[in-house]
Design a protein around this motif. Structure first.
Motif, short mmCIF file in Angstrom:
data_model
loop_
_atom_site.label_atom_id
_atom_site.label_comp_id
_atom_site.label_asym_id
_atom_site.label_seq_id
_atom_site.Cartn_x
_atom_site.Cartn_y
_atom_site.Cartn_z
N MET A 83 -20.45 -0.67 7.28
CA MET A 83 -21.33 -0.01 8.23
C MET A 83 -21.23 -0.75 9.57
SD MET A 83 -25.34 0.77 7.72
CE MET A 83 -25.66 2.47 7.59
N LYS A 84 -21.10 0.00 10.62
CA LYS A 84 -20.98 -0.60 11.95
C LYS A 84 -22.30 -1.24 12.35
CE LYS A 84 -17.49 2.62 13.52
NZ LYS A 84 -17.10 3.60 14.51
N MET A 120 -24.88 1.18 13.71
CA MET A 120 -25.47 2.03 12.68
C MET A 120 -26.55 1.26 11.90
SD MET A 120 -24.34 5.06 12.86
CE MET A 120 -24.74 5.79 11.31
N LYS A 121 -26.32 -0.04 11.67
CA LYS A 121 -27.31 -0.87 10.98
C LYS A 121 -28.59 -0.96 11.80
CE LYS A 121 -24.33 -3.86 8.27
NZ LYS A 121 -23.89 -5.24 8.01
N LEU A 137 -29.59 1.18 14.13
CA LEU A 137 -30.19 2.50 14.17
C LEU A 137 -30.91 2.80 12.85
CD1 LEU A 137 -30.63 5.09 15.75
CD2 LEU A 137 -28.46 5.94 14.86
N SER A 138 -30.31 2.45 11.74
CA SER A 138 -30.95 2.65 10.43
C SER A 138 -32.23 1.84 10.31
CB SER A 138 -29.98 2.24 9.31
OG SER A 138 -28.87 3.09 9.29
#
Length: 100
Positions: A1-2, A5-6, A8-9
């Protein structure tokens, strides 16, 4: 996972928990203000509903004592009723009155 993205999650997850917390807070009912009860005039239902530690049988004993001995002169006289002690008086301090 970029990495983006981490992040944002994590932000989305934190927002969901925050919203859930607010929704839960809305469901919480405010505490009711305890009512004052005059032990010289209250009936069994009122006594049992208004006083902590006093169910129907203790409330009935209060009414029967009052009928047999006359009105209570002070809140402390309530301890003369079988089943009513200092603990019940303390739990209801400020709620019990003795007006005629």
């Amino acid at each position: 996972m970029k990495p983006m993205m981490k992040v944002l999650s994590a932000v989305i997850l934190a927002a969901l928990f925050g919203i859930g917390g607010l929704a839960h807070a809305v469901d919480v009912k405010p505490a009711l203000t305890p009512m004052s009860v005059n032990i010289n005039t209250a009936d069994v239902q009122t006594l049992s509903a208004a006083l902590d530690g006093v169910g129907e049988s203790r409330a009935r004993a209060i009414v029967e004592y009052r009928q047999a001995h006359g009105p209570f002169q002070s809140v402390d006289d309530l301890t003369q009723v079988k089943g009513i002690g200092a603990r019940v008086l303390q739990a209801n301090q400020g709620r019990i009155t003795v007006k005629e």
